[in-house]
Design a protein around this motif. Structure first.
Motif, PDB file in Angstrom:
ATOM      1  N   LEU A 186      17.807  -1.546-102.024  1.00 41.07           N
ATOM      2  CA  LEU A 186      16.823  -0.522-102.327  1.00 41.07           C
ATOM      3  C   LEU A 186      17.474   0.850-102.241  1.00 41.07           C
ATOM      4  N   SER A 187      17.182   1.703-103.206  1.00 38.76           N
ATOM      5  CA  SER A 187      17.686   3.076-103.197  1.00 38.76           C
ATOM      6  C   SER A 187      16.513   4.027-102.988  1.00 38.76           C
ATOM      7  N   LEU A 188      16.649   4.892-101.978  1.00 40.77           N
ATOM      8  CA  LEU A 188      15.658   5.948-101.743  1.00 40.77           C
ATOM      9  C   LEU A 188      16.344   7.289-101.966  1.00 40.77           C
ATOM     10  N   VAL A 189      15.686   8.172-102.694  1.00 40.70           N
ATOM     11  CA  VAL A 189      16.266   9.477-102.998  1.00 40.70           C
ATOM     12  C   VAL A 189      15.214  10.548-102.762  1.00 40.70           C
ATOM     13  N   ASN A 190      15.623  11.637-102.133  1.00 38.38           N
ATOM     14  CA  ASN A 190      14.727  12.774-101.961  1.00 38.38           C
ATOM     15  C   ASN A 190      14.854  13.653-103.201  1.00 38.38           C
ATOM     16  N   ASN A 191      14.126  13.260-104.238  1.00 38.83           N
ATOM     17  CA  ASN A 191      14.279  13.870-105.546  1.00 38.83           C
ATOM     18  C   ASN A 191      12.894  13.970-106.174  1.00 38.83           C
ATOM     19  N   THR A 192      12.573  15.098-106.747  1.00 37.60           N
ATOM     20  CA  THR A 192      11.237  15.273-107.313  1.00 37.60           C
ATOM     21  C   THR A 192      11.224  15.278-108.835  1.00 37.60           C
ATOM     22  N   ILE A 193      12.304  14.890-109.475  1.00 38.91           N
ATOM     23  CA  ILE A 193      12.337  14.916-110.943  1.00 38.91           C
ATOM     24  C   ILE A 193      11.407  13.860-111.530  1.00 38.91           C
ATOM     25  N   THR A 194      11.432  12.641-110.984  1.00 41.94           N
ATOM     26  CA  THR A 194      10.611  11.568-111.541  1.00 41.94           C
ATOM     27  C   THR A 194       9.420  11.216-110.660  1.00 41.94           C
ATOM     28  N   ALA A 195       9.226  11.949-109.585  1.00 43.83           N
ATOM     29  CA  ALA A 195       8.117  11.627-108.681  1.00 43.83           C
ATOM     30  C   ALA A 195       7.475  12.894-108.144  1.00 43.83           C
ATOM     31  N   LYS A 196       6.173  12.839-108.026  1.00 46.60           N
ATOM     32  CA  LYS A 196       5.407  13.955-107.469  1.00 46.60           C
ATOM     33  C   LYS A 196       4.877  13.529-106.097  1.00 46.60           C
ATOM     34  N   ILE A 197       5.782  13.373-105.151  1.00 48.36           N
ATOM     35  CA  ILE A 197       5.412  12.935-103.813  1.00 48.36           C
ATOM     36  C   ILE A 197       5.919  13.973-102.825  1.00 48.36           C
ATOM     37  N   LYS A 198       4.982  14.669-102.187  1.00 48.24           N
ATOM     38  CA  LYS A 198       5.349  15.825-101.367  1.00 48.24           C
ATOM     39  C   LYS A 198       6.077  15.474-100.075  1.00 48.24           C
ATOM     40  N   ASP A 199       5.792  14.330 -99.469  1.00 43.53           N
ATOM     41  CA  ASP A 199       6.426  13.985 -98.190  1.00 43.53           C
ATOM     42  C   ASP A 199       7.533  12.942 -98.341  1.00 43.53           C
ATOM     43  N   GLN A 200       8.204  12.938 -99.486  1.00 43.80           N
ATOM     44  CA  GLN A 200       9.256  11.954 -99.748  1.00 43.80           C
ATOM     45  C   GLN A 200      10.351  11.991 -98.673  1.00 43.80           C
TER      46      GLN A 200
END
Length: 140
Positions: free
Chosen positions: A110-124
């Motif tokens: 699993l890859s987790l990235v703190n990136n907001t380009i493809t996701a609109k999740i404020k507490d990522q």
């Protein structure tokens, strides 16, 4: 049809597959890497977006449809007490974490990235931290 992974969908989808009596400690969006038997069993030949959550006792993954990320394609629930191996590494990007989990014959990358380009999740970022910390305690 959702164009971006988002907080509302993440909360609804993870709530729908949360083990009974448990509550989420952390949630984030991620990517299940191709090649794992579970991915092939789900019919996915490439990387697939997912929402990830950790409860007090379980790693929960909502696997999203490839072409319509507003629907769950499959779910993976891995109780902590059944995990044989957990590895967490830094990825190519500074904010990326690669999590490898093994439970019996089940192997997940699993890859987790703190990136907001493809996701609109404020507490990522916080969700990633909580997930990684919960799994760190299980490392063998």
């Amino acid at each position: 049809m959702a164009l971006f992974m988002n907080e509302k969908d993440m909360n609804e989808m993870l709530a729908g597959i949360c083990p009974e009596g448990e509550t989420y400690q952390g949630k984030a969006w991620g990517t299940l890497m191709s090649g794992t038997a579970e991915m092939l069993a789900l019919g996915a030949l490439s990387n697939v977006s997912c929402y990830v959550g950790v409860t007090e006792k379980t790693l929960v993954i909502a696997v999203l449809e490839t072409f319509d990320i507003s629907h769950i394609y499959g779910k993976i629930l891995l109780p902590f007490d059944r995990l044989d191996e957990v590895k967490i590494q830094k990825g190519l990007m500074p904010s990326q974490r690669i999590i490898k989990v093994k439970s019996g014959k089940t192997k997940i990358k699993l890859s987790l990235v703190n990136n907001t380009i493809t996701a609109k999740i404020k507490d990522q970022k916080q969700g990633m931290r909580v997930i990684c910390e919960a799994l760190e305690h299980l490392k063998h």
